[in-house]
Design an enzyme around this catalytic site. Structure first.
Site, PDB file in Angstrom:
ATOM      1  N   VAL A 104      37.706  41.467  50.250  1.00 46.67           N
ATOM      2  CA  VAL A 104      38.954  40.506  49.992  1.00 46.67           C
ATOM      3  C   VAL A 104      39.459  40.672  48.639  1.00 46.67           C
ATOM      4  O   VAL A 104      38.673  40.452  47.582  1.00 46.67           O
ATOM      5  CB  VAL A 104      38.491  39.264  50.576  1.00 46.67           C
ATOM      6  N   CYS A 105      40.882  40.303  48.188  1.00 45.64           N
ATOM      7  CA  CYS A 105      41.405  40.288  46.834  1.00 45.64           C
ATOM      8  C   CYS A 105      40.740  41.574  46.106  1.00 45.64           C
ATOM      9  O   CYS A 105      40.700  42.670  46.487  1.00 45.64           O
ATOM     10  CB  CYS A 105      40.918  39.100  46.439  1.00 45.64           C
ATOM     11  N   THR A 106      40.463  41.026  44.886  1.00 46.19           N
ATOM     12  CA  THR A 106      39.728  42.210  44.042  1.00 46.19           C
ATOM     13  C   THR A 106      38.508  42.501  44.220  1.00 46.19           C
ATOM     14  O   THR A 106      37.983  43.495  43.545  1.00 46.19           O
ATOM     15  CB  THR A 106      39.922  41.452  42.654  1.00 46.19           C
ATOM     16  N   THR A 124      45.013  45.392  47.415  1.00 47.81           N
ATOM     17  CA  THR A 124      44.160  44.298  46.634  1.00 47.81           C
ATOM     18  C   THR A 124      45.346  43.280  46.150  1.00 47.81           C
ATOM     19  O   THR A 124      46.389  43.234  46.658  1.00 47.81           O
ATOM     20  CB  THR A 124      43.499  44.782  45.258  1.00 47.81           C
TER      21      THR A 124
END
Length: 320
Positions: A104-106, A124
């Site tokens: 998730v995300c970074t 990302t």
């Protein structure tokens, strides 16, 4: 159905919503179909971690003692910028063992550092996509989608996109009805496809520095069904068509035609999602002129036709 263990990796300066969003989805799905998911959290030494917003999260166990999971989920946050080498080593060793690998995300940066995204397509948070692509050229980074699925590896954009991806995984495991039930309980729509853009056309493009060009951007957004030819827009900016096209691209990063295409597609998608207007009416209101022209635009950009898009992504009527 065999129970699936979902292991969420915790570390200092993790983004709390990257953790709690997917956890709520999987835990909620287990309430609908008991025994399908077992959610566990783990940090390097089993100790509590402090999130980037100051919350304290207490894991279930240390990573060394964690069970081999079906789904290994790696959240993002400031803690991914300079991760503990032991965490990267653990992911490099244990990541390939998971049946499903999720970031998730970074969190994608941690997977990349462990070599788990090489040769794959991934996304990302939009603000870190260029960095991910530069530092890891073996990854095909796509900054546009909400989430990307490449085989058993899934990566998502920032924060709430983790909920979208988790719902998609639940739908794959347990069916649409369960995923929809979880979405309703969390008061979110089960509607964002993976290829939906992280940002609107206006936010993805730069805002022009000069007021005449900014006014043209506003005009395009407010009048998608108008005459949006280069000649017409240039006249509105009091520039020659050639000078206008060159200046617009220099200041926004997009050609006028590409910008218009994005605005019209976004307008049509919003009408299909939020209104009951017919396809022909939507095509006219969005500047396509004919349903066939709109269909071609949807197939090219989204790999689906307008009618199918509406069927999949228009929110269901509320249960009474």
């Amino acid at each position: 159905m065999a129970q699936r263990t979902v292991l969420v990796v915790l570390f200092d300066d993790v983004q709390s919503l990257d953790v709690t969003g997917p956890v709520e989805v999987f835990a909620g799905a287990d309430k609908y179909v008991p025994g399908t998911y077992r959610v566990r959290t783990a940090s390097l030494d089993g100790g509590a971690v402090r999130t980037s917003s100051g919350l304290t999260l207490v894991p279930d166990t240390a990573l060394a003692d964690a069970p081999d999971p079906h789904t290994l989920l790696v959240p993002g946050g400031q803690g991914t910028r300079a991760p503990d080498p032991r965490l990267t080593d653990w992911l490099r060793e244990h990541g390939p063992r998971a049946e499903r690998l999720v970031s998730v995300c970074t969190g994608a940066i941690l997977l990349a550092e462990a070599g788990l995204l090489d040769g794959r397509r991934a996304t990302t948070h939009w603000a870190y996509a260029d960095t991910l692509a530069r530092d890891h050229p073996a990854i095909e980074v796509d900054a546009e989608p909400v989430y990307v699925r490449d085989g058993h590896v899934s990566t998502s954009a920032g924060v709430t996109a983790g909920i979208d991806l988790a719902l998609a995984l639940v739908e794959e495991d347990l069916g649409r009805d369960v995923a929809l039930g979880v979405a309703r309980h969390l008061v979110v729509f089960l509607r964002r496809p993976g290829n939906q853009a992280q940002f609107s056309a206006q936010l993805r493009a730069q805002t022009a520095r000069r007021e005449p060009l900014r006014e043209v951007q506003r005009w395009i957004t407010e009048h998608p069904d108008g005459d949006l030819s280069v000649e017409s827009l240039a006249a509105r900016a009091l520039l020659s068509p050639r000078h206008f096209a060159r200046a617009f691209r220099a200041e926004t990063g997009l050609t006028p035609g590409r910008y218009v295409d994005r605005v019209r597609l976004e307008h049509a998608r919003r009408l299909l999602e939020d209104t009951g207007d017919g396809v022909e009416e939507v095509s006219r209101a969005s500047g396509y002129g004919t349903p066939e022209a709109m269909r071609r635009a949807f197939v090219k950009a989204l790999a689906t036709c307008p009618a199918e898009y509406r069927r999949r992504f228009r929110p269901a009527a509320p249960v009474r």
